[in-house]
Scaffold this motif. Sequence first.
Motif, mmCIF file in Angstrom:
data_model
loop_
_atom_site.group_PDB
_atom_site.id
_atom_site.type_symbol
_atom_site.label_atom_id
_atom_site.label_comp_id
_atom_site.label_asym_id
_atom_site.label_seq_id
_atom_site.Cartn_x
_atom_site.Cartn_y
_atom_site.Cartn_z
ATOM 1 N N PRO A 1 51.870 -3.013 -1.011
ATOM 2 C CA PRO A 1 51.301 -4.048 -0.159
ATOM 3 C C PRO A 1 52.209 -5.268 0.005
ATOM 4 O O PRO A 1 51.717 -6.396 0.054
ATOM 5 C CB PRO A 1 50.041 -4.422 -0.935
ATOM 6 N N GLN A 2 53.509 -5.042 0.048
ATOM 7 C CA GLN A 2 54.447 -6.140 0.268
ATOM 8 C C GLN A 2 54.450 -6.471 1.760
ATOM 9 O O GLN A 2 55.331 -6.049 2.504
ATOM 10 C CB GLN A 2 55.845 -5.752 -0.183
ATOM 11 N N GLY A 3 53.467 -7.250 2.182
ATOM 12 C CA GLY A 3 53.267 -7.485 3.598
ATOM 13 C C GLY A 3 54.482 -8.039 4.308
ATOM 14 O O GLY A 3 54.827 -7.593 5.413
ATOM 15 N N PHE A 4 55.150 -9.007 3.703
ATOM 16 C CA PHE A 4 56.289 -9.623 4.377
ATOM 17 C C PHE A 4 57.429 -8.625 4.554
ATOM 18 O O PHE A 4 58.006 -8.511 5.638
ATOM 19 C CB PHE A 4 56.741 -10.872 3.617
ATOM 20 N N THR B 1 41.220 -0.208 -4.963
ATOM 21 C CA THR B 1 40.845 -1.031 -6.113
ATOM 22 C C THR B 1 42.067 -1.560 -6.852
ATOM 23 O O THR B 1 42.032 -2.674 -7.388
ATOM 24 C CB THR B 1 39.967 -0.221 -7.082
ATOM 25 N N GLN B 2 43.149 -0.794 -6.906
ATOM 26 C CA GLN B 2 44.355 -1.280 -7.577
ATOM 27 C C GLN B 2 44.978 -2.437 -6.812
ATOM 28 O O GLN B 2 45.492 -3.383 -7.403
ATOM 29 C CB GLN B 2 45.378 -0.155 -7.721
ATOM 30 N N ILE B 3 44.910 -2.384 -5.493
ATOM 31 C CA ILE B 3 45.494 -3.442 -4.668
ATOM 32 C C ILE B 3 44.778 -4.768 -4.907
ATOM 33 O O ILE B 3 45.372 -5.837 -4.793
ATOM 34 C CB ILE B 3 45.415 -3.064 -3.171
ATOM 35 N N TYR B 4 43.490 -4.704 -5.232
ATOM 36 C CA TYR B 4 42.707 -5.905 -5.509
ATOM 37 C C TYR B 4 42.481 -6.122 -7.009
ATOM 38 O O TYR B 4 41.619 -6.896 -7.411
ATOM 39 C CB TYR B 4 41.338 -5.803 -4.832
#
Length: 496
Positions: A419-422, A328-331
Amino acid sequence: MTNKILKYSSALLLLAAMAFTGCKKLDDINHDPTKPTTAEPQYLLAGSQKAAMDVLYSGLQNGYIAMHYAQYWSANSRTDDSRYKLDEGNNSTMWNNLYRISLNNLQTIVRQNATKPATPELAVQTAIARVSSCWIYQILADAYGNVPYSKTFQLDGGNLKPAYDDAKGIYGHLLDTLQAQIAIFDANKGVTATGDVIYNGASEKWAKLAHSLMLRIAIRMADADGAKAKQIIEAHYQLAFTSNDDNAQFTYLNAAPNKFPFNDSEREIPDFFVSGTMVDYMQATGDPRLPIYARPSKDDKALKGMPYGWASADATRPAPGRFSYPGTQIYSATMPGILMNYAEVEFILAEAAARGMSVGEASTHYVNGIKASIDYWKKLTNNTSITDAAVDKFVGAVPYNAADWRNVIGTQKWLALYPQGFQGWFERTRLNFKKPGGQALFIAPVSGSMDQSAPFVPYRLTYLVTEQAQNQAAYNDAAKAIGGDLKGTRLWYNKF
């Protein structure tokens, strides 16, 4: 803070309005409506930061591209993206927004300030713009390889067919630029600049970020130029981040249009599940961050990841309700846009020490990195269930092993970058790490890759289709220089 963000939102709306305003004179028709010529630098700075964060954390760029390639998430809808079919619209938006909005606005700040009487505040604001540009250019060089750099904003800021610079050379220029800005920040301690949403213009904070970005650049080139990496890291590590109080992040608000780009505050987002790769490993080690990174599945109320790259057309794929959405925090609408954090610095130093650089003990930095990441998420989510005893137990379950440092540091750094995808994707390909002990962590897409050049993981994004048509000569030179415009083409620093 609220007023500041509302101001830069208004500035962006103003620029958008300029683009659609009718013109009667010939010179008005020939004027580039996307180029801000009258906006004040403080609005350009805030707007450039927001535009960059918005695209780097968008579901279209971070979600469908980077979070897949880092194997943090697996697709529920549009499963071809998790099988490495690149959506050219998403790719184009990333390139164009970073160049035409963020970098263009930052360069405009530099040019406008150069025409004004010199003041400490303008010097700091210009230095912030240059450091911000370095951050963005490294992302572009790490995502694509050779990219336009030195010729990009010529011809009064609008070179339509810029040459592509060698990515290794860009790295050298970025290091030189950051060093020069550090000198400006140091000469103007206590000075604050307007327009900055990251640190409210504080020169000392930006100096720490510049030192930290130099560490990021240096460690990424460690396998390709170890001597240079060692020189940079040993010279700058003591002046980089020392706690989570130093973290560089963009603050979003729970109010449109300033919400975190990919949030479920107004609707459910069914596009992604957390990957089985991440969930299974975190469960095996008893990682206390897992209930933050993922939420219980709808059907089983359990934390379960979707095996990566499983096509929705596969009849054997289980029902979606069996798998977990991101936490939930990520969104959250107020999830910060992370530029760089203290945990990353500690893992950089752990790796540097493991490589023999004089920065302290690798094991100490490694533990510091784990604890910094857990502490960050604990405080961000007000999670009182993560006790010191639980943290110590987890650290004991993932001990440092000097003989296996690439895998040990790699796994924990990868988890800390979520969640730093790059950044997670760049580190996955650079370190080519496995689970501690050598067992495979990542998998090829369950339903197979849709790109023959990248059966296991892409090493880069392909250049825009429009570049092939509109900037053909430069495109051809760049593709040849890097060894082919393919997702499987390794970047200059990918040696493993």
